[in-house]
Scaffold this motif. Sequence first.
Motif, short mmCIF file in Angstrom:
data_model
loop_
_atom_site.label_atom_id
_atom_site.label_comp_id
_atom_site.label_asym_id
_atom_site.label_seq_id
_atom_site.Cartn_x
_atom_site.Cartn_y
_atom_site.Cartn_z
N ARG A 1 -7.57 11.47 2.00
CA ARG A 1 -7.32 10.95 3.61
C ARG A 1 -5.93 11.96 3.74
O ARG A 1 -5.01 11.78 4.04
CB ARG A 1 -6.47 10.03 3.73
CG ARG A 1 -7.83 8.52 3.89
CD ARG A 1 -7.26 7.05 3.86
NE ARG A 1 -8.42 6.15 3.64
CZ ARG A 1 -8.14 4.86 3.49
NH1 ARG A 1 -6.59 3.80 3.67
NH2 ARG A 1 -9.38 3.89 3.32
N GLY A 2 -6.63 13.42 3.47
CA GLY A 2 -6.05 14.20 3.78
C GLY A 2 -4.43 14.82 2.90
O GLY A 2 -3.85 15.59 3.36
N ILE A 3 -3.91 14.22 1.91
CA ILE A 3 -2.63 13.99 0.85
C ILE A 3 -3.69 14.09 -0.34
O ILE A 3 -4.27 13.95 -0.74
CB ILE A 3 -2.18 12.98 1.17
CG1 ILE A 3 -1.82 13.09 2.87
CG2 ILE A 3 -0.55 12.92 0.31
CD1 ILE A 3 -0.80 11.24 2.88
N LYS A 4 -3.01 15.72 -0.77
CA LYS A 4 -3.17 16.20 -2.35
C LYS A 4 -2.12 14.51 -3.50
O LYS A 4 -0.88 15.22 -3.10
CB LYS A 4 -2.68 17.53 -1.80
CG LYS A 4 -3.22 17.99 -3.77
CD LYS A 4 -2.73 19.64 -4.22
CE LYS A 4 -2.91 19.87 -5.65
NZ LYS A 4 -2.64 21.10 -5.80
N LEU A 5 -2.86 14.49 -4.65
CA LEU A 5 -2.07 13.58 -5.24
C LEU A 5 -2.56 14.33 -6.13
O LEU A 5 -2.00 13.38 -6.96
CB LEU A 5 -3.57 11.73 -5.03
CG LEU A 5 -3.51 11.54 -3.66
CD1 LEU A 5 -4.21 10.13 -3.83
CD2 LEU A 5 -1.99 11.04 -3.20
#
Length: 225
Positions: free
Chosen positions: A41-45
């Motif tokens: 959802r657009g966030i690098k984990l």
Amino acid sequence: MKKTAALLLAAALTGGSLSAQEESSYSISLDFPFVSDYVFRGIKLASDSIQPSIEFASGDFYAGMWTSQPVTGSIANEFDFYIGYGAALSDTWSLDFGATYYYYPETPSGDESFEPYVGLSGDLGGGLSASGYFYYDTELETSTMQGGLGYSAELSDSSTFDLAMDLGFVVASGGTDYTYYGLSGTFNYTLNDVASSYFGLVYADSDLAGEDSHFYVITGISMGF
């Protein structure tokens, strides 16, 4: 969540589905991808990660497990367990609802969350497809609305090229609301009756402050029985 789930990007990158034998009342699907970035959802984990999954389906019922195992850095791994049911509304449109349990065993407190979802997906004809989903994370008190479009072109009897795009909105109770979007292109090649390979490029971005845009690779093999 079916990040083959979350959902249109991941679904477009699995290299397509493989049918069970006609006489079987159920199917089992396996997927073994590698991603140079894990973006949710657009966030690098995480960076380089292996993300195997297994799914069981019988009729309109399905259940599965998806996991992300980072191979670089000290990022905790993730396990997602999901269950759902798809109901046909017409020859081309269907309703999908279920829930995902997220578990992070390597975090100090063993973080977890639970997220029911409901969605609508359909075939628009000419290789085009569309979907819209709503998710609610009961632990984080976060609502997510995501829509997507896909296009699949047959290149030969054994290969296809898929394009997918998605747009999502996250509304966080007591947190920061943001918008995310992504675009992917995937080449899929059928190896035999049960296995196919795929290679894709993905661009993902959001308007969340401090979060950069991401361009990464996904490749792997999927199997169906």
